[in-house]
Design an enzyme around this catalytic site. Structure first.
Site, mmCIF file in Angstrom:
data_model
loop_
_atom_site.group_PDB
_atom_site.id
_atom_site.type_symbol
_atom_site.label_atom_id
_atom_site.label_comp_id
_atom_site.label_asym_id
_atom_site.label_seq_id
_atom_site.Cartn_x
_atom_site.Cartn_y
_atom_site.Cartn_z
ATOM 1 N N GLY A 55 11.421 -3.026 5.192
ATOM 2 C CA GLY A 55 10.696 -4.308 5.213
ATOM 3 C C GLY A 55 10.147 -4.646 3.825
ATOM 4 O O GLY A 55 10.223 -5.792 3.376
ATOM 5 N N HIS A 56 9.613 -3.635 3.128
ATOM 6 C CA HIS A 56 9.121 -3.870 1.761
ATOM 7 C C HIS A 56 10.283 -4.206 0.828
ATOM 8 O O HIS A 56 10.163 -5.054 -0.048
ATOM 9 C CB HIS A 56 8.412 -2.618 1.209
ATOM 10 N N MET B 27 0.848 -1.197 0.000
ATOM 11 C CA MET B 27 0.000 0.000 0.000
ATOM 12 C C MET B 27 0.884 1.248 0.000
ATOM 13 O O MET B 27 0.438 2.336 0.368
ATOM 14 C CB MET B 27 -0.935 -0.018 1.211
ATOM 15 N N GLY B 28 2.151 1.077 -0.402
ATOM 16 C CA GLY B 28 3.060 2.216 -0.460
ATOM 17 C C GLY B 28 3.632 2.556 0.905
ATOM 18 O O GLY B 28 3.623 1.731 1.807
ATOM 19 N N LEU C 248 6.718 2.911 1.497
ATOM 20 C CA LEU C 248 7.666 1.792 1.554
ATOM 21 C C LEU C 248 8.776 2.028 2.571
ATOM 22 O O LEU C 248 9.251 3.149 2.763
ATOM 23 C CB LEU C 248 8.286 1.566 0.172
ATOM 24 N N HIS C 249 9.181 0.953 3.224
ATOM 25 C CA HIS C 249 10.322 0.971 4.147
ATOM 26 C C HIS C 249 11.171 -0.249 3.857
ATOM 27 O O HIS C 249 10.861 -1.032 2.942
ATOM 28 C CB HIS C 249 9.840 1.028 5.603
ATOM 29 N N SER D 54 4.440 0.965 8.219
ATOM 30 C CA SER D 54 4.088 2.324 7.770
ATOM 31 C C SER D 54 3.374 3.073 8.892
ATOM 32 O O SER D 54 3.425 4.293 8.978
ATOM 33 C CB SER D 54 3.179 2.249 6.551
HETATM 34 O O1 PAF Z 1 -0.060 -5.687 3.609
HETATM 35 C C1 PAF Z 1 -0.505 -4.788 2.866
HETATM 36 O O2 PAF Z 1 0.149 -3.779 2.607
HETATM 37 C C2 PAF Z 1 -1.885 -4.938 2.254
HETATM 38 O O3 PAF Z 1 -2.745 -5.598 3.124
HETATM 39 C C3 PAF Z 1 -1.866 -5.650 0.882
HETATM 40 C C4 PAF Z 1 -1.404 -7.084 0.985
HETATM 41 C C5 PAF Z 1 -0.974 -4.875 -0.068
HETATM 42 C C6 PAF Z 1 -3.285 -5.653 0.287
HETATM 43 O O4 PAF Z 1 -3.795 -4.372 0.152
#
Ligand code: PAF
Length: 284
Positions: free
Chosen positions: A31-32, A25-26, A28-29, A188
């Protein structure tokens, strides 16, 4: 070069290219970015890593939560570019929900019994919205692999169930939680914490690590965790469960495999975290 795509049509897959997908869901850190790195390791230099950035309205409890969610597309894209992501897919709400976002306006994926425990108790509808968007994204991207963080352990378990039970042709990969130097799981939502709360938030991982370290039954482990938690945190749940979340572990059980899961409120910010019951779980 990283491509930024807003339209579903731009996702068309070239034949023979292996794809790994990181839905986000943007905001980003690191972890992403760990999910991006794990994805790259799975597909190799010739494969494609695709990150979606979409604040999914149907998984939020109310309009205020959706509108307050951080939106940082420019810096998210820059981080994806620096991490060698091939495609960033950032659709609009109308692209993903052309018929509207009220539950009566779209077909949804229902999570089943696992969706009504833990996070499902305080966040009704959350997992149906989450599974629905993940199902749509998987169908659009058609990846060979999809990577999700273990921090949202129940989400990971539900997505694994959906993929298995609805026969999605994708392998779900769980990636270990990335932590700040003081142990706080990266999220986030941490940006919502004021400095004093940020300090107290570190007691969550201290509590979970304390439970892990206790060589005793479940009661002893959970009691060690409760003792280590900051009094400023209101606990929603602190439980031990089997690794697949099918059963709560209780009392004098001396289980060696499982997960300790926590959720609580610090001010108005809901924080979640979890750890394997006894350090590293051989089956996870
Ligand atoms: O973990 C998330 O960021 C959200 O739940 C996901 C998996 C992107 C679905 O919107």
């Amino acid at each position: 070069m990283t491509k930024l795509i807003h339209d579903i049509g731009g996702l068309t897959r070239e034949p023979g290219v292996v794809r790994a997908f990181v839905p986000t869901m943007g905001a980003l850190h690191q972890g992403h970015l760990d999910l991006v790195d794990a994805s790259r390791a799975l597909v190799g230099p010739g494969g494609q890593v695709i990150v979606s950035i979409f604040v999914n309205p149907t998984q939020f409890g109310n309009e205020t939560d959706v509108s307050q969610y951080p939106r940082t597309l420019e810096s998210d894209f820059a981080q994806c570019e620096a991490s060698g992501v091939d495609i960033v897919f950032a659709p609009s709400v109308s692209e993903m929900y052309p018929g509207g976002t009220q539950t009566s306006q779209y077909v949804s994926v229902q999570p089943g019994p696992l969706g009504s425990i833990l996070e499902g108790v305080d966040r009704p509808g959350h997992f149906a919205g989450m599974l629905t968007i993940v199902a749509k994204l998987l169908n659009l991207v058609q990846p060979n692999f999809a990577a999700f963080g273990e921090k949202d352990y129940q989400q990971l378990a539900l997505i694994s169930h959906m993929v298995q039970q609805l026969n999605f042709p994708v392998k779900v990969v769980g990636v270990q939680t990335r932590r700040e130097p003081d142990g706080l799981a990266m999220s986030s939502r941490n940006t919502f914490l004021i400095p004093e709360q940020r300090t107290e938030a570190a007691s969550i991982s201290r509590a979970l690590f304390a439970a892990q370290a206790v060589e005793g039954n479940i009661d002893a482990k959970l009691s060690a965790a409760r003792d280590a938690l900051s009094a400023q945190i209101t606990t929603s749940y602190l439980v031990a469960m089997t690794p697949d979340l099918s059963r709560e572990l209780v009392g004098t059980e001396n289980a060696t495999q499982g997960r300790i899961l926590f959720a609580g409120l610090l001010g108005s910010t809901r924080l979640i975290d979890n750890v394997p019951l006894g350090g590293v779980n051989p089956d996870e």
